[in-house]
Scaffold this motif. Structure first.
Motif, PDB file in Angstrom:
ATOM      1  N   GLY A 152      54.942  16.670  54.509  1.00 14.69           N
ATOM      2  CA  GLY A 152      53.930  16.223  53.559  1.00 14.69           C
ATOM      3  C   GLY A 152      52.572  16.842  53.779  1.00 14.69           C
ATOM      4  O   GLY A 152      51.628  16.523  53.064  1.00 14.69           O
ATOM      5  N   GLY A 153      52.433  17.709  54.777  1.00 19.61           N
ATOM      6  CA  GLY A 153      51.159  18.345  55.046  1.00 19.61           C
ATOM      7  C   GLY A 153      50.297  17.566  56.016  1.00 19.61           C
ATOM      8  O   GLY A 153      50.783  16.655  56.703  1.00 19.61           O
ATOM      9  N   PRO A 154      49.019  17.901  56.112  1.00 17.04           N
ATOM     10  CA  PRO A 154      48.138  17.260  57.092  1.00 17.04           C
ATOM     11  C   PRO A 154      48.160  15.741  56.981  1.00 17.04           C
ATOM     12  O   PRO A 154      48.104  15.185  55.883  1.00 17.04           O
ATOM     13  CB  PRO A 154      46.761  17.833  56.737  1.00 17.04           C
ATOM     14  CG  PRO A 154      47.071  19.157  56.117  1.00 17.04           C
ATOM     15  CD  PRO A 154      48.334  18.949  55.352  1.00 17.04           C
ATOM     16  N   ASN A 155      48.239  15.084  58.139  1.00 15.61           N
ATOM     17  CA  ASN A 155      48.327  13.619  58.155  1.00 15.61           C
ATOM     18  C   ASN A 155      47.448  12.995  59.235  1.00 15.61           C
ATOM     19  O   ASN A 155      47.600  11.820  59.565  1.00 15.61           O
ATOM     20  CB  ASN A 155      49.787  13.172  58.329  1.00 15.61           C
ATOM     21  CG  ASN A 155      50.451  13.762  59.560  1.00 15.61           C
ATOM     22  OD1 ASN A 155      49.787  14.132  60.531  1.00 15.61           O
ATOM     23  ND2 ASN A 155      51.771  13.867  59.531  1.00 15.61           N
ATOM     24  N   GLN A 156      46.514  13.784  59.786  1.00 11.10           N
ATOM     25  CA  GLN A 156      45.621  13.279  60.829  1.00 11.10           C
ATOM     26  C   GLN A 156      44.171  13.376  60.363  1.00 11.10           C
ATOM     27  O   GLN A 156      43.688  14.461  60.013  1.00 11.10           O
ATOM     28  CB  GLN A 156      45.791  14.072  62.122  1.00 11.10           C
ATOM     29  CG  GLN A 156      47.177  13.940  62.734  1.00 11.10           C
ATOM     30  CD  GLN A 156      47.414  12.534  63.258  1.00 11.10           C
ATOM     31  OE1 GLN A 156      46.796  12.113  64.232  1.00 11.10           O
ATOM     32  NE2 GLN A 156      48.304  11.794  62.604  1.00 11.10           N
ATOM     33  N   LEU A 157      43.486  12.246  60.379  1.00  9.23           N
ATOM     34  CA  LEU A 157      42.110  12.163  59.907  1.00  9.23           C
ATOM     35  C   LEU A 157      41.132  12.145  61.064  1.00  9.23           C
ATOM     36  O   LEU A 157      41.311  11.403  62.031  1.00  9.23           O
ATOM     37  CB  LEU A 157      41.909  10.875  59.102  1.00  9.23           C
ATOM     38  CG  LEU A 157      42.567  10.768  57.735  1.00  9.23           C
ATOM     39  CD1 LEU A 157      42.509   9.332  57.247  1.00  9.23           C
ATOM     40  CD2 LEU A 157      41.877  11.688  56.747  1.00  9.23           C
ATOM     41  N   CYS A 158      40.073  12.936  60.935  1.00  8.13           N
ATOM     42  CA  CYS A 158      38.909  12.808  61.807  1.00  8.13           C
ATOM     43  C   CYS A 158      38.182  11.522  61.408  1.00  8.13           C
ATOM     44  O   CYS A 158      38.380  10.993  60.301  1.00  8.13           O
ATOM     45  CB  CYS A 158      38.004  14.026  61.624  1.00  8.13           C
ATOM     46  SG  CYS A 158      36.429  13.924  62.505  1.00  8.13           S
ATOM     47  N   ALA A 159      37.315  11.029  62.269  1.00  2.00           N
ATOM     48  CA  ALA A 159      36.549   9.822  61.965  1.00  2.00           C
ATOM     49  C   ALA A 159      35.700   9.983  60.708  1.00  2.00           C
ATOM     50  O   ALA A 159      35.385   9.009  60.034  1.00  2.00           O
ATOM     51  CB  ALA A 159      35.667   9.449  63.153  1.00  2.00           C
ATOM     52  N   CYS A 160      35.351  11.229  60.346  1.00  2.00           N
ATOM     53  CA  CYS A 160      34.534  11.460  59.153  1.00  2.00           C
ATOM     54  C   CYS A 160      35.364  11.449  57.872  1.00  2.00           C
ATOM     55  O   CYS A 160      34.820  11.559  56.774  1.00  2.00           O
ATOM     56  CB  CYS A 160      33.778  12.782  59.272  1.00  2.00           C
ATOM     57  SG  CYS A 160      34.812  14.261  59.117  1.00  2.00           S
ATOM     58  N   GLY A 161      36.689  11.325  58.000  1.00  2.00           N
ATOM     59  CA  GLY A 161      37.559  11.285  56.833  1.00  2.00           C
ATOM     60  C   GLY A 161      38.185  12.603  56.447  1.00  2.00           C
ATOM     61  O   GLY A 161      38.925  12.674  55.472  1.00  2.00           O
ATOM     62  N   THR A 162      37.934  13.660  57.211  1.00  2.00           N
ATOM     63  CA  THR A 162      38.511  14.970  56.923  1.00  2.00           C
ATOM     64  C   THR A 162      39.913  15.077  57.519  1.00  2.00           C
ATOM     65  O   THR A 162      40.120  14.743  58.683  1.00  2.00           O
ATOM     66  CB  THR A 162      37.629  16.086  57.514  1.00  2.00           C
ATOM     67  OG1 THR A 162      36.313  15.975  56.969  1.00  2.00           O
ATOM     68  CG2 THR A 162      38.199  17.460  57.202  1.00  2.00           C
ATOM     69  N   LEU A 163      40.861  15.554  56.725  1.00  2.00           N
ATOM     70  CA  LEU A 163      42.203  15.835  57.245  1.00  2.00           C
ATOM     71  C   LEU A 163      42.127  17.113  58.065  1.00  2.00           C
ATOM     72  O   LEU A 163      41.791  18.176  57.530  1.00  2.00           O
ATOM     73  CB  LEU A 163      43.203  15.999  56.103  1.00  2.00           C
ATOM     74  CG  LEU A 163      43.696  14.704  55.459  1.00  2.00           C
ATOM     75  CD1 LEU A 163      44.400  14.985  54.145  1.00  2.00           C
ATOM     76  CD2 LEU A 163      44.632  13.956  56.403  1.00  2.00           C
ATOM     77  N   VAL A 164      42.422  17.012  59.356  1.00  2.00           N
ATOM     78  CA  VAL A 164      42.224  18.159  60.249  1.00  2.00           C
ATOM     79  C   VAL A 164      43.500  18.640  60.931  1.00  2.00           C
ATOM     80  O   VAL A 164      43.492  19.703  61.553  1.00  2.00           O
ATOM     81  CB  VAL A 164      41.178  17.835  61.337  1.00  2.00           C
ATOM     82  CG1 VAL A 164      39.800  17.627  60.724  1.00  2.00           C
ATOM     83  CG2 VAL A 164      41.595  16.613  62.164  1.00  2.00           C
ATOM     84  N   ALA A 165      44.585  17.867  60.836  1.00  2.00           N
ATOM     85  CA  ALA A 165      45.770  18.230  61.621  1.00  2.00           C
ATOM     86  C   ALA A 165      47.020  17.608  61.022  1.00  2.00           C
ATOM     87  O   ALA A 165      46.962  16.686  60.205  1.00  2.00           O
ATOM     88  CB  ALA A 165      45.601  17.771  63.068  1.00  2.00           C
TER      89      ALA A 165
END
Length: 198
Positions: A152-165
């Motif tokens: 499904g693609g990136p599924n990890q969020l940074c605290a700022c809300g950006t999908l990074v991983a």
């Protein structure tokens, strides 16, 4: 079991910085260059200092079907290290001419018509041990029986809300975290013991 949704995540970073830099080339007698990866959007540290490996290791053999407790496989990348994935990883999955691994360290995958699939996702992901990540929360874009899958693609969020991983943690898949080179920056970190002389 798995969602085949495609999620684009290839927005260019301002400044043109490459997440895979700095290159930890060694000079004789020198300690390896360590790297900390941070969110390109907010600058938050996503890892501690990591040492670059020359290649992504083979995933450890794990008889997940015989495990007493369901959970992730042993990590592909040792703690404290990272490597660069040179092959496509994640969505989109497209029909392949011949059967083969759908993406590195994964088995074969077929569509509903029985045609083999292969990843045409991004190259250059930073592969690391998921246990070395900091400050990420999971948004399951593609879940399985006991973990996340990369389809499904990136599924990890940074605290700022950006999908990074993208986390891969289902019991029957390699246990890996793939940082997106388009959404993280690499910063040099001093090697242990390399502080100012007394």
């Amino acid at each position: 079991m798995e969602d085949q949704r495609h999620q684009e995540g290839a927005a260019a970073r301002p400044g043109g910085e490459q997440a895979t830099a700095p290159d930890p080339t060694l000079t004789e007698g020198a300690a390896p260059q360590l790297t900390v990866f941070v969110c390109a959007a907010c600058g938050a540290a996503l890892t501690g200092p990591l040492k670059r490996l020359p290649a992504v290791p083979e995933a450890p053999c794990h008889a997940w079907w015989e495990a007493e407790e369901m959970g992730p496989s042993p990590a592909t990348v040792p703690s404290g290290c990272y490597a660069i994935e040179t092959e496509p990883y994640g969505p989109p999955l497209v029909v392949a001419e011949t059967p083969g691994p759908v993406m590195p360290r994964h088995g074969t995958r077929y569509n509903i018509d029985g045609q083999p699939l292969v990843s045409r996702g991004p190259r250059g992901n930073i592969v690391m041990n998921p246990d070395d990540a900091r400050g990420l929360t999971t948004r399951h874009a593609s879940a399985a029986c006991c973990g996340a899958t990369p389809e499904g693609g990136p599924n990890q969020l940074c605290a700022c809300g950006t999908l990074v991983a993208t986390l891969c943690s289902d019991c029957c898949l390699p246990y890996e975290l793939h940082l997106s080179p388009d959404h993280v920056r690499a910063l040099p970190s001093p090697s242990p013991g390399s502080g100012p002389a007394a």
